[in-house]
Design a protein around this motif. Structure first.
Motif, PDB file in Angstrom:
ATOM      1  N   PRO A  27       0.804  -1.231   0.000  1.00 36.35           N
ATOM      2  CA  PRO A  27       0.000   0.000   0.000  1.00 36.35           C
ATOM      3  C   PRO A  27       0.828   1.268   0.000  1.00 36.35           C
ATOM      4  N   GLU A  28       1.989   1.247   0.655  1.00 40.12           N
ATOM      5  CA  GLU A  28       2.810   2.476   0.720  1.00 40.12           C
ATOM      6  C   GLU A  28       3.373   2.832  -0.652  1.00 40.12           C
ATOM      7  N   LYS A  29       3.382   1.881  -1.571  1.00 41.47           N
ATOM      8  CA  LYS A  29       3.830   2.135  -2.958  1.00 41.47           C
ATOM      9  C   LYS A  29       2.645   2.033  -3.909  1.00 41.47           C
ATOM     10  N   ARG A  30       1.467   2.234  -3.394  1.00 39.74           N
ATOM     11  CA  ARG A  30       0.221   2.185  -4.191  1.00 39.74           C
ATOM     12  C   ARG A  30       0.108   0.852  -4.941  1.00 39.74           C
ATOM     13  N   ASN A  31       0.672  -0.186  -4.330  1.00 40.18           N
ATOM     14  CA  ASN A  31       0.643  -1.552  -4.889  1.00 40.18           C
ATOM     15  C   ASN A  31       1.300  -1.654  -6.265  1.00 40.18           C
ATOM     16  N   CYS A  67      -3.741  -0.715  -8.106  1.00 43.61           N
ATOM     17  CA  CYS A  67      -2.346  -0.961  -8.505  1.00 43.61           C
ATOM     18  C   CYS A  67      -1.797   0.206  -9.321  1.00 43.61           C
ATOM     19  N   ALA A  68      -0.612   0.682  -8.951  1.00 47.64           N
ATOM     20  CA  ALA A  68       0.028   1.797  -9.679  1.00 47.64           C
ATOM     21  C   ALA A  68       0.904   1.307 -10.826  1.00 47.64           C
ATOM     22  N   GLY A  69       0.595   0.127 -11.362  1.00 49.96           N
ATOM     23  CA  GLY A  69       1.361  -0.382 -12.513  1.00 49.96           C
ATOM     24  C   GLY A  69       2.655  -1.050 -12.077  1.00 49.96           C
ATOM     25  N   GLN A  70       3.516  -1.235 -13.050  1.00 51.62           N
ATOM     26  CA  GLN A  70       4.807  -1.845 -12.724  1.00 51.62           C
ATOM     27  C   GLN A  70       5.588  -0.917 -11.798  1.00 51.62           C
ATOM     28  N   ASP A  71       6.359  -1.495 -10.900  1.00 47.15           N
ATOM     29  CA  ASP A  71       7.211  -0.681 -10.035  1.00 47.15           C
ATOM     30  C   ASP A  71       8.388  -0.177 -10.870  1.00 47.15           C
ATOM     31  N   LEU A  72       8.382   1.127 -11.135  1.00 47.53           N
ATOM     32  CA  LEU A  72       9.384   1.687 -12.051  1.00 47.53           C
ATOM     33  C   LEU A  72      10.794   1.545 -11.479  1.00 47.53           C
ATOM     34  N   LYS A  73      10.863   1.508 -10.160  1.00 50.99           N
ATOM     35  CA  LYS A  73      12.187   1.387  -9.531  1.00 50.99           C
ATOM     36  C   LYS A  73      12.650  -0.079  -9.503  1.00 50.99           C
ATOM     37  N   GLY A 118      -1.462   1.531 -16.043  1.00 54.86           N
ATOM     38  CA  GLY A 118      -0.589   0.742 -16.911  1.00 54.86           C
ATOM     39  C   GLY A 118      -0.732  -0.758 -16.772  1.00 54.86           C
ATOM     40  N   GLY A 119       0.330  -1.389 -16.297  1.00 59.64           N
ATOM     41  CA  GLY A 119       0.345  -2.848 -16.163  1.00 59.64           C
ATOM     42  C   GLY A 119      -0.735  -3.386 -15.235  1.00 59.64           C
ATOM     43  N   GLY A 120      -1.348  -2.516 -14.444  1.00 57.55           N
ATOM     44  CA  GLY A 120      -2.454  -2.932 -13.574  1.00 57.55           C
ATOM     45  C   GLY A 120      -3.727  -3.201 -14.363  1.00 57.55           C
ATOM     46  N   LEU A 140      -3.847   4.742 -18.698  1.00 54.29           N
ATOM     47  CA  LEU A 140      -2.788   4.087 -19.484  1.00 54.29           C
ATOM     48  C   LEU A 140      -1.663   5.111 -19.570  1.00 54.29           C
ATOM     49  N   SER A 141      -0.890   5.172 -18.495  1.00 55.52           N
ATOM     50  CA  SER A 141       0.062   6.276 -18.309  1.00 55.52           C
ATOM     51  C   SER A 141       1.396   6.037 -19.002  1.00 55.52           C
ATOM     52  N   GLU A 142       1.537   4.905 -19.690  1.00 56.27           N
ATOM     53  CA  GLU A 142       2.818   4.593 -20.334  1.00 56.27           C
ATOM     54  C   GLU A 142       3.338   5.746 -21.185  1.00 56.27           C
ATOM     55  N   ASN A 144       2.938   8.744 -20.926  1.00 53.63           N
ATOM     56  CA  ASN A 144       3.390   9.893 -20.124  1.00 53.63           C
ATOM     57  C   ASN A 144       4.861   9.785 -19.736  1.00 53.63           C
ATOM     58  N   TRP A 145       5.377   8.582 -19.737  1.00 50.58           N
ATOM     59  CA  TRP A 145       6.815   8.474 -19.437  1.00 50.58           C
ATOM     60  C   TRP A 145       7.589   7.834 -20.591  1.00 50.58           C
ATOM     61  N   GLY A 146       6.998   7.981 -21.792  1.00 50.97           N
ATOM     62  CA  GLY A 146       7.759   7.685 -22.998  1.00 50.97           C
ATOM     63  C   GLY A 146       7.865   6.237 -23.402  1.00 50.97           C
TER      64      GLY A 146
HETATM   65  N1  ACO Z   1       6.624   2.537  -9.388  1.00 50.98           N
HETATM   66  C1  ACO Z   1       7.424   2.757  -8.325  1.00 50.98           C
HETATM   67  N2  ACO Z   1       7.024   3.462  -7.233  1.00 50.98           N
HETATM   68  C2  ACO Z   1       5.786   3.935  -7.238  1.00 50.98           C
HETATM   69  C3  ACO Z   1       4.904   3.747  -8.317  1.00 50.98           C
HETATM   70  C4  ACO Z   1       5.364   2.992  -9.432  1.00 50.98           C
HETATM   71  N3  ACO Z   1       4.581   2.702 -10.482  1.00 50.98           N
HETATM   72  N4  ACO Z   1       3.745   4.353  -8.038  1.00 50.98           N
HETATM   73  C5  ACO Z   1       3.889   4.913  -6.825  1.00 50.98           C
HETATM   74  N5  ACO Z   1       5.119   4.670  -6.346  1.00 50.98           N
HETATM   75  C6  ACO Z   1       5.706   5.079  -5.064  1.00 50.98           C
HETATM   76  C7  ACO Z   1       6.147   6.536  -5.085  1.00 50.98           C
HETATM   77  O1  ACO Z   1       7.428   6.643  -5.661  1.00 50.98           O
HETATM   78  C8  ACO Z   1       6.126   6.832  -3.612  1.00 50.98           C
HETATM   79  O2  ACO Z   1       7.258   6.258  -3.018  1.00 50.98           O
HETATM   80  P1  ACO Z   1       8.046   7.059  -1.829  1.00 50.98           P
HETATM   81  O3  ACO Z   1       7.038   7.190  -0.723  1.00 50.98           O
HETATM   82  O4  ACO Z   1       9.172   6.150  -1.490  1.00 50.98           O
HETATM   83  O5  ACO Z   1       8.446   8.376  -2.428  1.00 50.98           O
HETATM   84  C9  ACO Z   1       4.910   6.055  -3.112  1.00 50.98           C
HETATM   85  O6  ACO Z   1       4.697   5.021  -4.064  1.00 50.98           O
HETATM   86  C10 ACO Z   1       3.661   6.861  -3.039  1.00 50.98           C
HETATM   87  O7  ACO Z   1       3.476   7.484  -4.300  1.00 50.98           O
HETATM   88  P2  ACO Z   1       3.059   9.017  -4.440  1.00 50.98           P
HETATM   89  O8  ACO Z   1       3.344   9.421  -5.842  1.00 50.98           O
HETATM   90  O9  ACO Z   1       3.645   9.831  -3.359  1.00 50.98           O
HETATM   91  O10 ACO Z   1       1.482   8.872  -4.176  1.00 50.98           O
HETATM   92  P3  ACO Z   1       0.267   9.712  -4.726  1.00 50.98           P
HETATM   93  O11 ACO Z   1      -0.939   9.112  -4.063  1.00 50.98           O
HETATM   94  O12 ACO Z   1       0.498  11.168  -4.606  1.00 50.98           O
HETATM   95  O13 ACO Z   1       0.199   9.401  -6.302  1.00 50.98           O
HETATM   96  C11 ACO Z   1       0.136   7.908  -8.198  1.00 50.98           C
HETATM   97  C12 ACO Z   1      -0.135   8.093  -6.704  1.00 50.98           C
HETATM   98  C13 ACO Z   1      -0.751   8.863  -9.020  1.00 50.98           C
HETATM   99  C14 ACO Z   1      -0.206   6.463  -8.503  1.00 50.98           C
HETATM  100  C15 ACO Z   1       1.624   8.224  -8.505  1.00 50.98           C
HETATM  101  O14 ACO Z   1       2.438   7.569  -7.549  1.00 50.98           O
HETATM  102  C16 ACO Z   1       2.040   7.766  -9.886  1.00 50.98           C
HETATM  103  O15 ACO Z   1       1.836   8.455 -10.856  1.00 50.98           O
HETATM  104  N6  ACO Z   1       2.618   6.538  -9.976  1.00 50.98           N
HETATM  105  C17 ACO Z   1       3.053   5.982 -11.230  1.00 50.98           C
HETATM  106  C18 ACO Z   1       1.863   5.428 -12.020  1.00 50.98           C
HETATM  107  C19 ACO Z   1       2.335   4.862 -13.332  1.00 50.98           C
HETATM  108  O16 ACO Z   1       2.379   5.584 -14.315  1.00 50.98           O
HETATM  109  N7  ACO Z   1       2.711   3.597 -13.330  1.00 50.98           N
HETATM  110  C20 ACO Z   1       3.391   2.961 -14.419  1.00 50.98           C
HETATM  111  C21 ACO Z   1       2.393   2.513 -15.424  1.00 50.98           C
HETATM  112  S1  ACO Z   1       3.184   1.884 -16.879  1.00 50.98           S
HETATM  113  C22 ACO Z   1       3.506   0.272 -16.537  1.00 50.98           C
HETATM  114  O17 ACO Z   1       2.936  -0.292 -15.643  1.00 50.98           O
HETATM  115  C23 ACO Z   1       4.438  -0.475 -17.468  1.00 50.98           C
END
Ligand code: ACO
Length: 275
Positions: A27-31, A67-73, A118-120, A140-142, A144-146
């Motif tokens: 939850p702290e990483k929005r799953n 789910c916030a998609g794949q963990d970019l980190k 995204g991947g969610g 579908l935020s892909e 947005n980050w290219g």
């Molecule tokens: N990858 C890695 N870390 C993430 C991701 C992600 N996809 N989403 C959220 N986190 C982390 C943040 O880095 C942050 O970590 P920290 O507390 O160590 O700094 C924590 O989760 C909370 O995120 P916040 O951005 O502070 O939370 P907020 O509620 O303000 O925003 C939101 C949530 C809108 C989901 C934002 O985090 C975001 O845009 N995340 C990325 C979404 C995305 O585009 N995902 C990739 C899709 S493409 C694919 O899946 C291939």
């Protein structure tokens, strides 16, 4: 919780009778989906498939988000210099989000609240049913980050959305709400957030009461016929129909026919037979 429920690092399992919740649990990483979460999801689905008590699986996320998609980190940057982990993570990511879920032998429901990016999208689409909170946020935020909606996302999206909507949301990266997702039939329906669990459970209980074999075979039939010609479909469905008759351990068809034709205790048009 029953003793036989497995414990995992990034995934939580909860039970409510025959309904099993499999919960993305970062939850702290929005799953956001880390390699470990993908591996845990494979294990969780394996477990739920074999678990006799589980009749319906609900996939959701902890802490108010799906789910916030794949963990970019961890999934992208973290595997750049570790090709073996990259292969393992990629395989697990694809495996649970599409292969396992789309061929899961029990009914599956995605219960979506908060963010889904995204991947969610893939597991939402792979589940048989999806119910969202009105105020859920899909994106579908892909773009947005290219990058492109890869890892099957673009393919899966075009399976459920009309082409105009699919291309609009993929290319603009605009978000849409749960309510809009319901109107586009991306999800079966959307409900107010406070009713999300209750409404999802109503559907889950309905599915739980059905014959497990009929649910399994019906799902398989619907998924398979989509790619077949009419002739192939007819042949396949005849064989599938016979296979269910032979393989149903409950012999549901015979019970149901008896209850309707002989005992006159049930009407198939209005509900399920007594199992
Ligand atoms: N990858 C890695 N870390 C993430 C991701 C992600 N996809 N989403 C959220 N986190 C982390 C943040 O880095 C942050 O970590 P920290 O507390 O160590 O700094 C924590 O989760 C909370 O995120 P916040 O951005 O502070 O939370 P907020 O509620 O303000 O925003 C939101 C949530 C809108 C989901 C934002 O985090 C975001 O845009 N995340 C990325 C979404 C995305 O585009 N995902 C990739 C899709 S493409 C694919 O899946 C291939």
């Amino acid at each position: 919780m029953a003793d036989d429920v497995i414990t995992l690092e990034n995934v939580k399992i909860e039970r409510d009778g025959g309904v099993t919740f499999i919960i993305l649990n970062r939850p702290e990483k929005r799953n956001a989906m880390s390699p470990q979460l993908h591996m845990d999801m494979c294990d969780a689905l394996d477990w739920a498939e074999m678990d006799d008590q589980t009749r319906v699986v609900i996939i959701t996320g902890a802490g108010g988000n799906f789910c916030a998609g794949q963990d970019l980190k961890l999934y992208f940057r973290g595997t750049e210099d570790d090709p073996k982990l990259r292969v393992k993570a990629r395989r697990a990511a694809h495996e649970w989000r599409w292969n396992r879920l789309s061929s899961f032998p029990k009914a599956t429901i995605a219960m979506v609240h908060g963010y889904c990016f995204g991947g969610g999208f893939t597991p939402v689409i792979a589940c048989d049913f999806a119910i969202a909170a009105d105020n859920a946020v899909f994106g579908l935020s892909e773009v947005n980050w290219g990058v492109i909606p890869g890892g099957l996302v673009a393919w899966a999206v075009t399976n459920v959305l009309g082409y105009r909507d699919a291309i609009y949301y993929s290319v603009t990266g605009d978000q849409f709400t749960g309510k809009e997702a319901g109107a586009m039939k991306f999800v079966n329906k959307s409900v107010p957030l406070e009713k999300l669990r209750e409404e999802t459970m109503i559907l889950a209980r309905k599915l739980e009461a059905k014959s497990p074999a009929a649910v399994k075979y019906t799902k398989e039939a619907l998924r398979s016929v989509r790619g077949l010609s009419k002739e192939q479909a007819l042949d396949y469905l005849d064989a599938k129909h016979d296979a269910l008759k032979l393989n149903d351990p409950e012999k549901g068809r015979e019970k149901a026919l008896k209850q309707f034709l002989d005992e006159k205790t049930f009407k198939p048009g209005l509900g399920e037979f007594k199992r």
